[in-house]
Write a protein that holds these residues in place. Structure first.
Motif, PDB file in Angstrom:
ATOM      1  N   ARG A   1       0.824  -1.211   0.000  1.00 18.50           N
ATOM      2  CA  ARG A   1       0.000   0.000   0.000  1.00 18.50           C
ATOM      3  C   ARG A   1       0.858   1.260   0.000  1.00 18.50           C
ATOM      4  NH1 ARG A   1      -5.158  -0.422   4.003  1.00 18.50           N
ATOM      5  NH2 ARG A   1      -5.930  -2.465   3.398  1.00 18.50           N
ATOM      6  N   VAL A   2       1.910   1.237   0.819  1.00 16.00           N
ATOM      7  CA  VAL A   2       2.801   2.400   0.891  1.00 16.00           C
ATOM      8  C   VAL A   2       3.521   2.586  -0.443  1.00 16.00           C
ATOM      9  CG1 VAL A   2       4.861   3.368   1.989  1.00 16.00           C
ATOM     10  CG2 VAL A   2       3.064   2.311   3.392  1.00 16.00           C
ATOM     11  N   LEU A   3       4.018   1.500  -1.023  1.00 15.50           N
ATOM     12  CA  LEU A   3       4.679   1.612  -2.325  1.00 15.50           C
ATOM     13  C   LEU A   3       3.735   2.173  -3.377  1.00 15.50           C
ATOM     14  CD1 LEU A   3       6.755  -1.693  -2.432  1.00 15.50           C
ATOM     15  CD2 LEU A   3       7.635   0.644  -2.213  1.00 15.50           C
ATOM     16  N   LYS A   4       2.489   1.712  -3.389  1.00 21.31           N
ATOM     17  CA  LYS A   4       1.510   2.223  -4.352  1.00 21.31           C
ATOM     18  C   LYS A   4       1.264   3.717  -4.124  1.00 21.31           C
ATOM     19  CE  LYS A   4      -3.089   1.487  -6.222  1.00 21.31           C
ATOM     20  NZ  LYS A   4      -4.330   0.740  -6.144  1.00 21.31           N
ATOM     21  N   ALA A   5       1.158   4.128  -2.873  1.00 23.90           N
ATOM     22  CA  ALA A   5       0.949   5.545  -2.554  1.00 23.90           C
ATOM     23  C   ALA A   5       2.144   6.389  -2.982  1.00 23.90           C
ATOM     24  CB  ALA A   5       0.678   5.722  -1.064  1.00 23.90           C
ATOM     25  N   LEU A   6       3.329   5.770  -3.045  1.00 23.32           N
ATOM     26  CA  LEU A   6       4.537   6.460  -3.488  1.00 23.32           C
ATOM     27  C   LEU A   6       4.715   6.392  -5.008  1.00 23.32           C
ATOM     28  CD1 LEU A   6       7.002   5.200  -0.723  1.00 23.32           C
ATOM     29  CD2 LEU A   6       6.127   7.537  -0.997  1.00 23.32           C
ATOM     30  N   ASN A   7       3.710   5.862  -5.693  1.00 17.75           N
ATOM     31  CA  ASN A   7       3.752   5.695  -7.156  1.00 17.75           C
ATOM     32  C   ASN A   7       4.846   4.716  -7.584  1.00 17.75           C
ATOM     33  OD1 ASN A   7       1.673   7.640  -7.533  1.00 17.75           O
ATOM     34  ND2 ASN A   7       3.202   9.242  -7.285  1.00 17.75           N
ATOM     35  N   LEU A   8       5.051   3.678  -6.773  1.00 14.85           N
ATOM     36  CA  LEU A   8       6.062   2.665  -7.060  1.00 14.85           C
ATOM     37  C   LEU A   8       5.426   1.291  -7.058  1.00 14.85           C
ATOM     38  CD1 LEU A   8       8.824   3.973  -4.634  1.00 14.85           C
ATOM     39  CD2 LEU A   8       8.719   4.295  -7.111  1.00 14.85           C
ATOM     40  N   ARG A   9       6.109   0.336  -7.651  1.00 17.58           N
ATOM     41  CA  ARG A   9       5.678  -1.059  -7.568  1.00 17.58           C
ATOM     42  C   ARG A   9       6.893  -1.928  -7.347  1.00 17.58           C
ATOM     43  NH1 ARG A   9       3.466  -1.194 -13.321  1.00 17.58           N
ATOM     44  NH2 ARG A   9       5.347  -0.777 -14.461  1.00 17.58           N
ATOM     45  N   LEU A  10       6.667  -3.035  -6.732  1.00 12.72           N
ATOM     46  CA  LEU A  10       7.718  -3.985  -6.414  1.00 12.72           C
ATOM     47  C   LEU A  10       7.932  -4.883  -7.627  1.00 12.72           C
ATOM     48  CD1 LEU A  10       9.516  -5.052  -4.121  1.00 12.72           C
ATOM     49  CD2 LEU A  10       7.630  -6.548  -3.473  1.00 12.72           C
ATOM     50  N   THR A  11       9.180  -5.023  -8.054  1.00 13.80           N
ATOM     51  CA  THR A  11       9.504  -5.922  -9.162  1.00 13.80           C
ATOM     52  C   THR A  11      10.650  -6.829  -8.727  1.00 13.80           C
ATOM     53  OG1 THR A  11      11.098  -4.389 -10.132  1.00 13.80           O
ATOM     54  CG2 THR A  11       8.825  -4.228 -10.910  1.00 13.80           C
ATOM     55  N   THR A  12      10.902  -7.847  -9.515  1.00 11.59           N
ATOM     56  CA  THR A  12      11.987  -8.780  -9.204  1.00 11.59           C
ATOM     57  C   THR A  12      12.915  -8.917 -10.402  1.00 11.59           C
ATOM     58  OG1 THR A  12      10.696 -10.681  -9.938  1.00 11.59           O
ATOM     59  CG2 THR A  12      10.564 -10.109  -7.605  1.00 11.59           C
ATOM     60  N   THR A  13      14.130  -9.311 -10.114  1.00 11.80           N
ATOM     61  CA  THR A  13      15.099  -9.615 -11.153  1.00 11.80           C
ATOM     62  C   THR A  13      15.830 -10.896 -10.761  1.00 11.80           C
ATOM     63  OG1 THR A  13      16.807  -8.289 -10.090  1.00 11.80           O
ATOM     64  CG2 THR A  13      15.491  -7.191 -11.760  1.00 11.80           C
ATOM     65  N   VAL A  14      16.388 -11.549 -11.728  1.00 15.91           N
ATOM     66  CA  VAL A  14      17.142 -12.766 -11.483  1.00 15.91           C
ATOM     67  C   VAL A  14      18.527 -12.376 -10.954  1.00 15.91           C
ATOM     68  CG1 VAL A  14      18.191 -14.788 -12.571  1.00 15.91           C
ATOM     69  CG2 VAL A  14      15.920 -14.017 -13.273  1.00 15.91           C
ATOM     70  N   VAL A  15      18.921 -13.061  -9.912  1.00 15.95           N
ATOM     71  CA  VAL A  15      20.261 -12.854  -9.350  1.00 15.95           C
ATOM     72  C   VAL A  15      21.155 -13.964  -9.923  1.00 15.95           C
ATOM     73  CG1 VAL A  15      21.633 -12.812  -7.235  1.00 15.95           C
ATOM     74  CG2 VAL A  15      19.312 -11.893  -7.240  1.00 15.95           C
ATOM     75  N   PRO A  16      22.250 -13.584 -10.547  1.00 14.10           N
ATOM     76  CA  PRO A  16      23.137 -14.615 -11.114  1.00 14.10           C
ATOM     77  C   PRO A  16      23.652 -15.550 -10.031  1.00 14.10           C
ATOM     78  CG  PRO A  16      23.792 -12.414 -11.842  1.00 14.10           C
ATOM     79  CD  PRO A  16      22.741 -12.238 -10.778  1.00 14.10           C
TER      80      PRO A  16
END
Length: 96
Positions: free
Chosen positions: A79-94
Protein backbone atom coordinates in the motif's frame (compact mmCIF):
# COMPACT_ATOMS: atom_id res chain seq x y z
CA UNK A 1 33.55 25.43 17.36
CA UNK A 2 31.91 23.32 14.68
CA UNK A 3 28.15 23.40 14.45
CA UNK A 4 26.15 20.63 12.90
CA UNK A 5 22.59 20.18 11.81
CA UNK A 6 20.56 16.97 11.92
CA UNK A 7 20.64 15.00 8.67
CA UNK A 8 17.39 13.61 7.31
CA UNK A 9 17.40 11.63 4.07
CA UNK A 10 13.74 12.60 3.58
CA UNK A 11 14.89 16.14 2.80
CA UNK A 12 16.54 14.87 -0.39
CA UNK A 13 13.79 12.57 -1.68
CA UNK A 14 12.01 15.22 -3.69
CA UNK A 15 11.20 13.26 -6.87
CA UNK A 16 9.61 9.88 -7.59
CA UNK A 17 12.89 8.84 -9.19
CA UNK A 18 14.90 9.74 -6.09
CA UNK A 19 12.52 7.73 -3.89
CA UNK A 20 12.71 4.78 -6.30
CA UNK A 21 16.53 4.79 -6.28
CA UNK A 22 16.64 5.14 -2.50
CA UNK A 23 14.33 2.18 -1.96
CA UNK A 24 16.06 0.10 -4.66
CA UNK A 25 19.36 0.54 -2.80
CA UNK A 26 17.69 -0.56 0.44
CA UNK A 27 16.16 -3.62 -1.27
CA UNK A 28 19.55 -4.58 -2.70
CA UNK A 29 21.08 -4.73 0.75
CA UNK A 30 18.64 -7.50 1.68
CA UNK A 31 18.23 -6.21 5.22
CA UNK A 32 14.61 -6.08 6.40
CA UNK A 33 15.35 -3.46 9.08
CA UNK A 34 17.06 -1.19 6.56
CA UNK A 35 14.19 -1.59 4.11
CA UNK A 36 11.62 -0.80 6.81
CA UNK A 37 13.61 2.31 7.76
CA UNK A 38 13.96 3.41 4.12
CA UNK A 39 10.24 2.92 3.51
CA UNK A 40 9.51 5.09 6.54
CA UNK A 41 11.87 7.80 5.31
CA UNK A 42 10.26 7.72 1.87
CA UNK A 43 6.79 7.94 3.41
CA UNK A 44 7.83 10.95 5.52
CA UNK A 45 9.34 12.61 2.44
CA UNK A 46 6.03 12.21 0.63
CA UNK A 47 4.03 13.28 3.67
CA UNK A 48 2.77 10.77 6.21
CA UNK A 49 -0.70 12.33 6.23
CA UNK A 50 -0.94 11.94 2.45
CA UNK A 51 0.36 8.35 2.61
CA UNK A 52 -2.18 7.55 5.34
CA UNK A 53 -4.99 8.98 3.23
CA UNK A 54 -3.95 7.06 0.12
CA UNK A 55 -3.38 3.75 1.93
CA UNK A 56 -6.47 3.90 4.13
CA UNK A 57 -4.26 3.39 7.18
CA UNK A 58 -3.92 5.74 10.12
CA UNK A 59 -0.81 7.86 10.53
CA UNK A 60 -0.24 6.24 13.90
CA UNK A 61 -0.32 2.70 12.49
CA UNK A 62 2.06 3.74 9.69
CA UNK A 63 4.50 5.31 12.12
CA UNK A 64 4.30 2.20 14.29
CA UNK A 65 4.73 -0.25 11.39
CA UNK A 66 7.66 1.69 9.92
CA UNK A 67 9.42 2.34 13.25
CA UNK A 68 12.60 0.58 14.37
CA UNK A 69 10.44 -1.85 16.37
CA UNK A 70 7.82 -2.19 13.64
CA UNK A 71 7.17 -5.09 11.33
CA UNK A 72 5.00 -3.93 8.43
CA UNK A 73 2.94 -6.59 6.72
CA UNK A 74 3.37 -7.20 3.02
CA UNK A 75 -0.05 -5.58 2.55
CA UNK A 76 1.09 -2.41 4.34
CA UNK A 77 4.33 -2.37 2.37
CA UNK A 78 2.49 -2.73 -0.93
CA UNK A 79 0.00 0.00 0.00
CA UNK A 80 2.80 2.40 0.89
CA UNK A 81 4.68 1.61 -2.33
CA UNK A 82 1.51 2.22 -4.35
CA UNK A 83 0.95 5.55 -2.55
CA UNK A 84 4.54 6.46 -3.49
CA UNK A 85 3.75 5.69 -7.16
CA UNK A 86 6.06 2.66 -7.06
CA UNK A 87 5.68 -1.06 -7.57
CA UNK A 88 7.72 -3.99 -6.41
CA UNK A 89 9.50 -5.92 -9.16
CA UNK A 90 11.99 -8.78 -9.20
CA UNK A 91 15.10 -9.62 -11.15
CA UNK A 92 17.14 -12.77 -11.48
CA UNK A 93 20.26 -12.85 -9.35
CA UNK A 94 23.14 -14.61 -11.11
CA UNK A 95 24.28 -17.80 -9.42
CA UNK A 96 27.61 -17.51 -7.59
Amino acid sequence: MTTTQPYDSADYLDTDEAVAEYLAAAFEEGDAALLRHALGVAARAHGMTQIARETGLSRESLYRALSDEGNPSLDTTMRVLKALNLRLTTTVVPAP
